[in-house]
Design a protein around this motif. Structure first.
Motif, PDB file in Angstrom:
ATOM      1  N   PHE A 131      36.953  12.795  99.383  1.00 62.33           N
ATOM      2  CA  PHE A 131      35.766  12.289 100.066  1.00 62.33           C
ATOM      3  C   PHE A 131      35.122  11.212  99.189  1.00 62.33           C
ATOM      4  O   PHE A 131      35.398  11.137  97.996  1.00 62.33           O
ATOM      5  CB  PHE A 131      34.753  13.426 100.303  1.00 62.33           C
ATOM      6  CG  PHE A 131      35.264  14.503 101.215  1.00 62.33           C
ATOM      7  CD1 PHE A 131      35.077  14.422 102.581  1.00 62.33           C
ATOM      8  CD2 PHE A 131      35.964  15.593 100.702  1.00 62.33           C
ATOM      9  CE1 PHE A 131      35.565  15.409 103.427  1.00 62.33           C
ATOM     10  CE2 PHE A 131      36.452  16.586 101.542  1.00 62.33           C
ATOM     11  CZ  PHE A 131      36.253  16.492 102.907  1.00 62.33           C
ATOM     12  N   GLN A 132      34.243  10.434  99.797  1.00 56.98           N
ATOM     13  CA  GLN A 132      33.543   9.376  99.054  1.00 56.98           C
ATOM     14  C   GLN A 132      32.055   9.478  99.412  1.00 56.98           C
ATOM     15  O   GLN A 132      31.522   8.616 100.128  1.00 56.98           O
ATOM     16  CB  GLN A 132      34.125   8.017  99.457  1.00 56.98           C
ATOM     17  CG  GLN A 132      33.894   6.931  98.449  1.00 56.98           C
ATOM     18  CD  GLN A 132      34.747   5.712  98.767  1.00 56.98           C
ATOM     19  OE1 GLN A 132      35.659   5.762  99.608  1.00 56.98           O
ATOM     20  NE2 GLN A 132      34.446   4.622  98.125  1.00 56.98           N
ATOM     21  N   PRO A 133      31.398  10.538  98.943  1.00 56.48           N
ATOM     22  CA  PRO A 133      30.051  10.838  99.437  1.00 56.48           C
ATOM     23  C   PRO A 133      29.048   9.744  99.100  1.00 56.48           C
ATOM     24  O   PRO A 133      29.051   9.190  98.007  1.00 56.48           O
ATOM     25  CB  PRO A 133      29.673  12.137  98.697  1.00 56.48           C
ATOM     26  CG  PRO A 133      30.936  12.652  98.085  1.00 56.48           C
ATOM     27  CD  PRO A 133      31.842  11.479  97.905  1.00 56.48           C
ATOM     28  N   ILE A 134      28.178   9.463 100.065  1.00 59.66           N
ATOM     29  CA  ILE A 134      27.129   8.453  99.866  1.00 59.66           C
ATOM     30  C   ILE A 134      25.768   9.113 100.041  1.00 59.66           C
ATOM     31  O   ILE A 134      25.580   9.960 100.930  1.00 59.66           O
ATOM     32  CB  ILE A 134      27.307   7.233 100.805  1.00 59.66           C
ATOM     33  CG1 ILE A 134      26.226   6.190 100.539  1.00 59.66           C
ATOM     34  CG2 ILE A 134      27.330   7.619 102.283  1.00 59.66           C
ATOM     35  CD1 ILE A 134      26.591   4.789 100.966  1.00 59.66           C
ATOM     36  N   TYR A 135      24.821   8.712  99.171  1.00 61.39           N
ATOM     37  CA  TYR A 135      23.470   9.283  99.204  1.00 61.39           C
ATOM     38  C   TYR A 135      22.710   8.724 100.409  1.00 61.39           C
ATOM     39  O   TYR A 135      22.786   7.528 100.705  1.00 61.39           O
ATOM     40  CB  TYR A 135      22.746   8.937  97.896  1.00 61.39           C
ATOM     41  CG  TYR A 135      21.328   9.417  97.847  1.00 61.39           C
ATOM     42  CD1 TYR A 135      21.025  10.770  98.011  1.00 61.39           C
ATOM     43  CD2 TYR A 135      20.277   8.523  97.648  1.00 61.39           C
ATOM     44  CE1 TYR A 135      19.716  11.221  97.971  1.00 61.39           C
ATOM     45  CE2 TYR A 135      18.964   8.967  97.607  1.00 61.39           C
ATOM     46  CZ  TYR A 135      18.696  10.309  97.770  1.00 61.39           C
ATOM     47  OH  TYR A 135      17.398  10.752  97.743  1.00 61.39           O
ATOM     48  N   VAL A 136      21.962   9.600 101.078  1.00 61.30           N
ATOM     49  CA  VAL A 136      21.287   9.190 102.313  1.00 61.30           C
ATOM     50  C   VAL A 136      20.339   8.011 102.076  1.00 61.30           C
ATOM     51  O   VAL A 136      20.231   7.107 102.922  1.00 61.30           O
ATOM     52  CB  VAL A 136      20.569  10.399 102.976  1.00 61.30           C
ATOM     53  CG1 VAL A 136      19.426  10.928 102.123  1.00 61.30           C
ATOM     54  CG2 VAL A 136      20.116  10.057 104.377  1.00 61.30           C
ATOM     55  N   GLY A 137      19.672   7.978 100.912  1.00 64.25           N
ATOM     56  CA  GLY A 137      18.753   6.860 100.622  1.00 64.25           C
ATOM     57  C   GLY A 137      19.502   5.538 100.537  1.00 64.25           C
ATOM     58  O   GLY A 137      18.992   4.493 100.968  1.00 64.25           O
ATOM     59  N   ASP A 138      20.718   5.571  99.983  1.00 58.26           N
ATOM     60  CA  ASP A 138      21.526   4.343  99.904  1.00 58.26           C
ATOM     61  C   ASP A 138      22.011   3.924 101.294  1.00 58.26           C
ATOM     62  O   ASP A 138      22.023   2.739 101.632  1.00 58.26           O
ATOM     63  CB  ASP A 138      22.726   4.565  98.972  1.00 58.26           C
ATOM     64  CG  ASP A 138      22.292   4.769  97.522  1.00 58.26           C
ATOM     65  OD1 ASP A 138      21.266   4.175  97.124  1.00 58.26           O
ATOM     66  OD2 ASP A 138      22.964   5.517  96.793  1.00 58.26           O
ATOM     67  N   ILE A 141      31.867   2.476 105.080  1.00 55.65           N
ATOM     68  CA  ILE A 141      30.867   2.665 104.021  1.00 55.65           C
ATOM     69  C   ILE A 141      31.207   3.906 103.199  1.00 55.65           C
ATOM     70  O   ILE A 141      31.271   5.022 103.737  1.00 55.65           O
ATOM     71  CB  ILE A 141      29.460   2.880 104.649  1.00 55.65           C
ATOM     72  CG1 ILE A 141      29.083   1.732 105.594  1.00 55.65           C
ATOM     73  CG2 ILE A 141      28.415   3.100 103.570  1.00 55.65           C
ATOM     74  CD1 ILE A 141      28.776   0.439 104.936  1.00 55.65           C
ATOM     75  N   GLY A 142      31.414   3.698 101.900  1.00 54.17           N
ATOM     76  CA  GLY A 142      31.665   4.838 101.006  1.00 54.17           C
ATOM     77  C   GLY A 142      30.689   4.822  99.851  1.00 54.17           C
ATOM     78  O   GLY A 142      30.050   3.812  99.551  1.00 54.17           O
ATOM     79  N   GLY A 143      30.596   5.969  99.167  1.00 53.05           N
ATOM     80  CA  GLY A 143      29.742   6.073  97.994  1.00 53.05           C
ATOM     81  C   GLY A 143      30.443   5.525  96.756  1.00 53.05           C
ATOM     82  O   GLY A 143      31.501   4.889  96.851  1.00 53.05           O
ATOM     83  N   PRO A 144      29.866   5.794  95.570  1.00 54.08           N
ATOM     84  CA  PRO A 144      30.357   5.168  94.339  1.00 54.08           C
ATOM     85  C   PRO A 144      31.588   5.835  93.742  1.00 54.08           C
ATOM     86  O   PRO A 144      32.187   5.283  92.823  1.00 54.08           O
ATOM     87  CB  PRO A 144      29.165   5.330  93.384  1.00 54.08           C
ATOM     88  CG  PRO A 144      28.435   6.532  93.894  1.00 54.08           C
ATOM     89  CD  PRO A 144      28.629   6.564  95.368  1.00 54.08           C
ATOM     90  N   GLN A 145      31.962   7.031  94.200  1.00 56.37           N
ATOM     91  CA  GLN A 145      33.106   7.703  93.587  1.00 56.37           C
ATOM     92  C   GLN A 145      33.871   8.514  94.631  1.00 56.37           C
ATOM     93  O   GLN A 145      33.303   8.976  95.617  1.00 56.37           O
ATOM     94  CB  GLN A 145      32.655   8.607  92.427  1.00 56.37           C
ATOM     95  CG  GLN A 145      31.705   9.694  92.841  1.00 56.37           C
ATOM     96  CD  GLN A 145      31.082  10.435  91.647  1.00 56.37           C
ATOM     97  OE1 GLN A 145      29.963  10.895  91.740  1.00 56.37           O
ATOM     98  NE2 GLN A 145      31.790  10.586  90.561  1.00 56.37           N
ATOM     99  N   LEU A 180      24.955   2.742  93.165  1.00 54.31           N
ATOM    100  CA  LEU A 180      24.665   3.814  94.124  1.00 54.31           C
ATOM    101  C   LEU A 180      24.458   5.162  93.421  1.00 54.31           C
ATOM    102  O   LEU A 180      24.991   5.398  92.331  1.00 54.31           O
ATOM    103  CB  LEU A 180      25.826   3.947  95.118  1.00 54.31           C
ATOM    104  CG  LEU A 180      26.110   2.733  96.000  1.00 54.31           C
ATOM    105  CD1 LEU A 180      27.394   2.944  96.788  1.00 54.31           C
ATOM    106  CD2 LEU A 180      24.950   2.482  96.952  1.00 54.31           C
ATOM    107  N   THR A 181      23.712   6.033  94.071  1.00 58.24           N
ATOM    108  CA  THR A 181      23.464   7.376  93.528  1.00 58.24           C
ATOM    109  C   THR A 181      24.752   8.197  93.567  1.00 58.24           C
ATOM    110  O   THR A 181      25.420   8.275  94.605  1.00 58.24           O
ATOM    111  CB  THR A 181      22.386   8.093  94.373  1.00 58.24           C
ATOM    112  OG1 THR A 181      21.231   7.259  94.399  1.00 58.24           O
ATOM    113  CG2 THR A 181      22.037   9.455  93.805  1.00 58.24           C
ATOM    114  N   ARG A 182      25.083   8.803  92.433  1.00 54.61           N
ATOM    115  CA  ARG A 182      26.297   9.627  92.360  1.00 54.61           C
ATOM    116  C   ARG A 182      25.936  11.079  92.661  1.00 54.61           C
ATOM    117  O   ARG A 182      24.831  11.545  92.318  1.00 54.61           O
ATOM    118  CB  ARG A 182      26.917   9.508  90.963  1.00 54.61           C
ATOM    119  CG  ARG A 182      27.387   8.086  90.664  1.00 54.61           C
ATOM    120  CD  ARG A 182      27.724   7.902  89.213  1.00 54.61           C
ATOM    121  NE  ARG A 182      29.028   8.417  88.827  1.00 54.61           N
ATOM    122  CZ  ARG A 182      30.171   7.752  88.929  1.00 54.61           C
ATOM    123  NH1 ARG A 182      30.165   6.526  89.423  1.00 54.61           N
ATOM    124  NH2 ARG A 182      31.308   8.286  88.552  1.00 54.61           N
TER     125      ARG A 182
END
Ligand SMILES: NC(=O)c1ccc[n+]([C@@H]2O[C@H](COP(=O)([O-])OP(=O)(O)OC[C@H]3O[C@@H](n4cnc5c(N)ncnc54)[C@H](OP(=O)(O)O)[C@@H]3O)[C@@H](O)[C@H]2O)c1
Length: 297
Positions: free
Chosen positions: A180-187, A208-212, A285-287
């Motif tokens: 998975f590539q979780p993304i923070y809701v605020g981002d 759209i993916g998160g930072p990791q 981005l928030t990890r």
């Protein structure tokens, strides 16, 4: 701007309401059972069901932008049966598009999901993919956002992972190797706001993916560490997990079924993270570990 958020009372919707009102927009949240007390001051609420056109049509009057955030969770088997995904995600989108067109709404932002595919392997993925097709075929100025899993206060992905992960030893399908590539809701909200405000995003579909990239097993360990415990993953062969989850799906009231098993086999990541189209560096981005207040795995 006058902005209608269909599904604006949900996890992402509530966060979006706050940001949009802070930025001076007039926000209306539409849902079947909206509670104004759970939303920021100044947000209007409208009761409507996207599967019933007449119940939603008036809310689209005088709106500049509509964001469709209506969701039926893919993590649990719907009580009305798997076909509910088609009714709500595809049929609901069709009704929202029609109401937007009939009310001369300028822009339509569709919140889809990474991996959405009209020919995909679960009811959720297919319904999301077919909804995207309808949006792209419409005459409206549209944009489609396709995030990976989203985390933050009130989100269900982390609590779902906790449920899958009992303390000490967690039997995870396939050893929890699914990525998975979780993304923070605020981002994510920052990206939605940019899509609403900046018309250069019209006609674009963004993955759209998160930072990791994290495996399910990593996420399970992080969430257990965050509750002060630890866990060892016990790999359950996919075939055994399939039988277990299919059996669970046959038990009335069981929240998991065959679609949930299939979802747990599908990586949910992107090699081409389109957040760069918003001028965002993935490193900013928030990890997930930082959000949970624990060390990286
Ligand atoms: N959260 C994630 O990890 C994630 C990841 C990828 C994509 N997404 C997508 O992001 C969007 C928002 O997700 P979310 O997590 O914020 O969902 P959520 O918390 O479950 O919120 C869903 C919203 O839809 C409303 N709703 C449900 N059925 C409806 C109906 N028939 N008519 C009108 N409103 C209805 C709900 O309110 P009522 O129940 O009161 O009607 C609620 O406001 C969805 O499109 C979802 O597929 C989410």
């Amino acid at each position: 701007m006058d902005v209608l958020l269909a599904g604006g009372t949900g996890f992402i919707g509530r966060n979006l309401c706050s940001e949009l009102t802070d930025r001076g927009h007039n926000v209306t949240a539409l849902a079947r059972d909206p509670d104004p007390k759970e939303l920021p001051d100044g947000v209007e609420t409208v009761m409507g069901d996207v599967t019933a056109y007449d119940s939603i049509e008036p809310a689209f009057s005088e709106q500049d932008v509509v964001v469709n955030l209506v969701a039926l969770s893919p993590l649990f088997r719907p009580s009305g049966g798997d076909e509910m995904h088609d009714r709500i995600h595809r049929g609901g989108t069709e009704n929202c598009l029609r109401a937007a067109k009939n009310n001369d709404v300028d822009r339509f932002v569709q919140m889809s999901a990474l991996g959405a595919d009209p020919d995909g392997s679960t009811h959720y993925i297919r319904a999301k993919g077919r909804a995207e097709q309808l949006v792209r075929e419409s005459d409206l100025e549209w944009a489609v956002l396709r995030p990976s899993v989203v985390f933050g206060d009130g989100g269900e992905f982390i609590s779902f992972t906790r449920k899958l992960t009992p303390p000490v030893v967690a039997p995870l399908p396939g050893g929890g190797k699914t990525k998975f590539q979780p993304i923070y809701v605020g981002d994510l909200v920052e990206i939605v706001v940019a899509t609403i405000e900046d018309e250069t995003h019209t006609g674009r579909t963004y993955d759209i993916g998160g930072p990791q990239v994290l495996r399910l097993a990593d996420i399970a360990k992080l969430t257990r560490n965050a509750s002060g415990g630890s866990v060892s993953v016990l790999p359950v062969p996919m075939a055994a997990a399939e039988v277990g989850l299919k059996l669970a799906g046959l038990v009335p009231g069981s929240p998991l079924g065959a679609d949930q098993y299939r979802s747990l086999q599908l990586d949910n990541t992107t090699d081409d993270n389109d957040i760069t189209a918003f001028g965002i560096d993935p490193a900013e981005l928030t990890r997930l570990p930082a959000y949970l207040g624990v060390d990286e795995t």
